[in-house]
Write a protein that holds these residues in place. Structure first.
Motif, PDB file in Angstrom:
ATOM      1  N   HIS A  16       0.912  -1.216   0.058  1.00  0.00           N
ATOM      2  CA  HIS A  16       0.200   0.013  -0.143  1.00  0.00           C
ATOM      3  C   HIS A  16       0.873   1.221  -0.096  1.00  0.00           C
ATOM      4  O   HIS A  16       0.385   2.325  -0.797  1.00  0.00           O
ATOM      5  CB  HIS A  16      -1.030   0.037   1.401  1.00  0.00           C
ATOM      6  CG  HIS A  16      -1.720   1.035   1.384  1.00  0.00           C
ATOM      7  ND1 HIS A  16      -1.631   2.060   2.257  1.00  0.00           N
ATOM      8  CD2 HIS A  16      -2.806   1.712   0.587  1.00  0.00           C
ATOM      9  CE1 HIS A  16      -2.371   3.189   2.149  1.00  0.00           C
ATOM     10  NE2 HIS A  16      -3.214   2.744   1.171  1.00  0.00           N
ATOM     11  N   GLN A  17       1.941   1.332   0.983  1.00  0.00           N
ATOM     12  CA  GLN A  17       2.723   2.269   0.860  1.00  0.00           C
ATOM     13  C   GLN A  17       3.498   2.669  -0.710  1.00  0.00           C
ATOM     14  O   GLN A  17       3.737   3.716  -1.162  1.00  0.00           O
ATOM     15  CB  GLN A  17       3.995   2.199   1.901  1.00  0.00           C
ATOM     16  CG  GLN A  17       3.580   2.175   3.249  1.00  0.00           C
ATOM     17  CD  GLN A  17       4.413   1.896   4.361  1.00  0.00           C
ATOM     18  OE1 GLN A  17       5.766   1.471   4.061  1.00  0.00           O
ATOM     19  NE2 GLN A  17       4.281   1.885   5.523  1.00  0.00           N
ATOM     20  N   ILE A  18       3.749   1.727  -1.021  1.00  0.00           N
ATOM     21  CA  ILE A  18       4.672   1.677  -2.647  1.00  0.00           C
ATOM     22  C   ILE A  18       3.531   2.050  -3.707  1.00  0.00           C
ATOM     23  O   ILE A  18       3.829   2.816  -4.533  1.00  0.00           O
ATOM     24  CB  ILE A  18       5.284   0.283  -3.016  1.00  0.00           C
ATOM     25  CG1 ILE A  18       6.288  -0.025  -1.847  1.00  0.00           C
ATOM     26  CG2 ILE A  18       5.732   0.385  -4.299  1.00  0.00           C
ATOM     27  CD1 ILE A  18       7.086  -1.481  -2.125  1.00  0.00           C
ATOM     28  N   LEU A  19       2.455   1.441  -3.717  1.00  0.00           N
ATOM     29  CA  LEU A  19       1.331   1.700  -4.706  1.00  0.00           C
ATOM     30  C   LEU A  19       0.664   2.681  -4.484  1.00  0.00           C
ATOM     31  O   LEU A  19      -0.097   3.398  -5.478  1.00  0.00           O
ATOM     32  CB  LEU A  19       0.382   0.332  -4.902  1.00  0.00           C
ATOM     33  CG  LEU A  19       1.365  -0.603  -5.296  1.00  0.00           C
ATOM     34  CD1 LEU A  19       0.437  -2.010  -5.506  1.00  0.00           C
ATOM     35  CD2 LEU A  19       2.025  -0.522  -6.601  1.00  0.00           C
ATOM     36  N   GLY A  20       0.205   3.076  -3.195  1.00  0.00           N
ATOM     37  CA  GLY A  20      -0.641   4.219  -2.977  1.00  0.00           C
ATOM     38  C   GLY A  20      -2.098   4.043  -3.417  1.00  0.00           C
ATOM     39  O   GLY A  20      -2.677   3.137  -2.997  1.00  0.00           O
ATOM     40  N   ASP A  21      -2.713   5.310  -4.170  1.00  0.00           N
ATOM     41  CA  ASP A  21      -4.067   4.972  -4.588  1.00  0.00           C
ATOM     42  C   ASP A  21      -4.174   3.992  -5.636  1.00  0.00           C
ATOM     43  O   ASP A  21      -5.412   3.967  -6.014  1.00  0.00           O
ATOM     44  CB  ASP A  21      -4.354   6.572  -5.064  1.00  0.00           C
ATOM     45  CG  ASP A  21      -4.532   7.411  -4.014  1.00  0.00           C
ATOM     46  OD1 ASP A  21      -4.719   6.984  -2.788  1.00  0.00           O
ATOM     47  OD2 ASP A  21      -4.515   8.748  -4.255  1.00  0.00           O
ATOM     48  N   ARG A  22      -3.299   3.293  -6.016  1.00  0.00           N
ATOM     49  CA  ARG A  22      -3.484   2.255  -7.093  1.00  0.00           C
ATOM     50  C   ARG A  22      -3.972   1.256  -6.396  1.00  0.00           C
ATOM     51  O   ARG A  22      -4.595   0.338  -7.056  1.00  0.00           O
ATOM     52  CB  ARG A  22      -2.165   1.977  -7.849  1.00  0.00           C
ATOM     53  CG  ARG A  22      -1.386   3.168  -8.608  1.00  0.00           C
ATOM     54  CD  ARG A  22       0.028   2.626  -8.956  1.00  0.00           C
ATOM     55  NE  ARG A  22       0.784   3.875  -9.630  1.00  0.00           N
ATOM     56  CZ  ARG A  22       0.764   4.220 -10.691  1.00  0.00           C
ATOM     57  NH1 ARG A  22      -0.007   3.322 -11.807  1.00  0.00           N
ATOM     58  NH2 ARG A  22       1.243   5.183 -11.378  1.00  0.00           N
TER      59      ARG A  22
END
Length: 422
Positions: free
Chosen positions: A58-64
């Motif tokens: 989640h931190q790496i992909l964010g809103d993706r």
């Protein structure tokens, strides 16, 4: 079909930075998704590091990351405090509950001829490959299944596509998968990678999932005598070989061979993890290959308060109790309610000592009468917790207060114990 990251050995100990680097390497190889669905396990796999991998993703992909669906199987949805504990910092509005009786679609059917072939003729019904409808209809370009490979009573080695077909599966697929494995035999299944059920799920993956953008992250965790946990491996890929690499390492680090079958095993059920015999019976599953015939298993379950987490299954466990495989098969043939809930029937088989050893169950919130009614011997939790100090005991052989020996297991969900019982 590719393995994008593979690192592990009996002495490896992966850090949080190692996990982050593995994810960055993987996303660089496959490209950043536009809409990602994450499929971690629930709190019953708290020590898998799947929670941390989900947070890092989640931190790496964010809103993706548009959706996160804990692969509950038949378990109850996670409450907010459990979500915060396992997935700290992730907004609750990203989580979607899996409703195994309602929100599913059928991808295809594994033919009865194949099921009969891989089970050696012991089971000859077709198997329905079901998943949560979000996997098929959610419009995601990445479905990232995250979990731990560890010895397992239903499929031999947990995770990989079990997280999809059982973790997000439907009533028919879950019931049949558990029951066909139980009929085949729990002791023939435990700790094996290429079991009949695994072959059935692999068939379903090969024939019905080509349109699903599935990717798997598989950890291998070892608990040390001092209770510390080491991540011995991480394998990320989209093919069967990724799983089999992880399963081989899990076989090396999660199966404990005991030179002599103990006559008494004491297993502790952490209150944060085990509140039902539905889950807590891992104490029976994971030790049954070790306990001497005529021996005893003492289960210390301070928080155990129910048999089945599902009300209907709880009723069936109370009604029929834990029986031998032959007895349960007969009951299924004679009783419509049990035949309609084959995962419950499988659980009754798996939880039975098959009249080979005694199970003393010390449950914090079940009465002696309730324990006795399902076929176990009730134990006095207060007395047994004083006798066996779970805060100081380490895995292995100890001397009891009467001079006899017992084998203590800190967390039965983290491994499998075997001994030559001949």
């Amino acid at each position: 079909m590719t393995t994008f990251f593979a690192k592990g050995s009996k002495t490896t100990s992966l850090t949080s930075e190692d996990l982050r680097d593995a994810l960055l390497q993987t996303f660089a190889a496959i490209g950043m998704p536009e809409r990602a669905l994450l499929l971690p396990p629930d709190a019953t796999r708290l020590f898998s590091r799947a929670g941390e991998l989900t947070v890092l993703s989640h931190q790496i992909l964010g809103d993706r990351v548009t959706d996160i669906m804990p692969a509950l199987g038949t378990h109850t949805p996670m409450k907010p405090d459990k979500l915060d504990h396992m997935f700290p910092g992730i907004p609750h509005d990203l989580f979607r509950p899996h409703l195994w009786r309602d929100d599913v679609v059928r991808l295809g059917t594994v033919p009865s001829e194949f099921v009969s072939k891989v089970t050696g003729g012991m089971y000859d019904r077709p198997w329905e490959a079901q998943v949560n409808k979000m996997l098929r209809d959610g419009g995601h370009d990445l479905i990232f299944s995250i979990g731990q490979v560890v010895p397992h009573e239903v499929i031999g080695m947990a995770n990989y596509n079990k997280n999809v077909f059982v973790g997000t599966g439907g009533k028919d697929g879950i019931n049949e998968s558990h029951y066909l494995s139980a009929v085949y035999g729990i002791e023939e299944t435990l700790g094996q990678a290429n079991t009949p059920l695994r072959q059935i799920l692999n068939y379903a993956s090969d024939h019905f999932c080509s349109g699903l953008p599935l990717l798997y992250a598989l950890t291998v965790i070892e608990q040390m005598p001092d209770r510390s946990l080491h991540t011995r491996g991480l394998f990320i890929g989209d093919d069967h070989d990724t799983f089999f690499q992880a399963a081989e390492l899990a076989r090396q680090v999660n199966i404990t061979m005991i030179p002599q079958a103990p006559k008494h095993v004491v297993a502790y059920l952490d209150p944060n993890e085990f509140k039902s015999t539905w889950l807590g019976n891992k104490a029976i599953y994971r030790t049954r290959l070790a306990i001497a015939t005529g021996g005893r298993l003492t289960v210390l379950g301070p928080a155990v308060e129910e048999f089945g987490e599902d009300q209907q299954i709880d009723h069936l466990i109370r009604k029929y109790g834990y029986r031998t495989r032959e007895e349960v098969i007969a009951l299924v043939a004679e009783n419509e309610d049990l035949a309609a809930n084959l995962s419950a029937a499988a659980h009754l088989i798996h939880g039975s000592p098959e009249n080979r050893f005694e199970v003393v169950y010390a449950a914090g919130n079940l009465s002696d009468e309730e324990i006795r009614s399902v076929g176990y011997t009730p134990g006095n939790l207060s007395e047994l917790m004083k006798r066996y100090d779970v805060d100081t005991l380490q895995n292995g052989v100890h001397t009891d207060i009467d001079g006899s020996e017992f084998y203590f297991i800190q967390n039965p969900s983290l491994g499998l114990w075997q001994a030559d019982r001949n």
